[in-house]
Motif scaffolding. Structure first.
Motif, short mmCIF file in Angstrom:
data_model
loop_
_atom_site.label_atom_id
_atom_site.label_comp_id
_atom_site.label_asym_id
_atom_site.label_seq_id
_atom_site.Cartn_x
_atom_site.Cartn_y
_atom_site.Cartn_z
N ASN A 1 0.92 -1.22 0.08
CA ASN A 1 -0.14 0.12 -0.02
C ASN A 1 0.94 1.33 0.22
OD1 ASN A 1 -2.33 -1.36 -0.20
ND2 ASN A 1 -2.80 -1.34 2.13
N PHE B 1 2.23 1.66 -3.64
CA PHE B 1 1.27 2.29 -4.37
C PHE B 1 1.06 3.66 -4.43
CE2 PHE B 1 0.28 -2.42 -5.65
CZ PHE B 1 0.69 -2.48 -6.93
N SER B 2 0.82 4.17 -3.21
CA SER B 2 0.36 5.49 -2.65
C SER B 2 1.63 6.39 -2.94
CB SER B 2 0.27 5.59 -1.31
OG SER B 2 1.28 5.38 -0.53
N ILE C 1 3.57 5.62 -5.74
CA ILE C 1 3.87 5.69 -7.22
C ILE C 1 2.54 6.86 -7.60
CG2 ILE C 1 3.17 4.38 -8.97
CD1 ILE C 1 4.49 2.19 -7.59
N THR C 2 1.47 6.78 -6.68
CA THR C 2 0.56 7.40 -7.18
C THR C 2 0.56 8.83 -7.04
OG1 THR C 2 -1.07 5.77 -6.66
CG2 THR C 2 -2.12 7.93 -7.00
N SER C 3 1.24 9.30 -6.07
CA SER C 3 1.53 10.84 -5.63
C SER C 3 2.55 11.22 -6.43
CB SER C 3 1.97 10.73 -4.14
OG SER C 3 3.16 10.16 -3.97
N SER D 1 3.18 10.12 -9.47
CA SER D 1 2.61 10.31 -10.83
C SER D 1 2.01 11.45 -11.17
CB SER D 1 2.02 8.94 -11.27
OG SER D 1 0.80 8.89 -10.66
N ASN D 2 1.05 12.00 -10.18
CA ASN D 2 0.62 13.31 -10.27
C ASN D 2 1.28 14.25 -10.39
OD1 ASN D 2 -1.96 11.76 -9.94
ND2 ASN D 2 -1.92 11.99 -7.85
#
Length: 50
Positions: free
Chosen positions: A37, A40-41, A43-45, A47-48
């Motif tokens: 988790n 992934f968080s 990576i998400t932050s 990528s934004n």
């Protein structure tokens, strides 16, 4: 007929290794879930921001 190059020479040894691996996953399930988790968080932050 046996193959000489096999890693697990008999099925008993392979079964024991599988039992050990499955039990390790069960024991550390919470830690593994938290780690995935977090990855992934992150990576998400990131990528934004691209």
């Amino acid at each position: 007929m046996r193959c000489k190059g096999r890693v697990f020479r008999d099925t008993g040894q392979g079964a024991k290794i599988m039992v050990v691996l499955i039990s390790l996953v069960i024991i550390f399930k919470k830690q593994l879930t938290n780690l995935v988790n977090k990855i992934f968080s992150k990576i998400t932050s990131q990528s934004n921001s691209i």
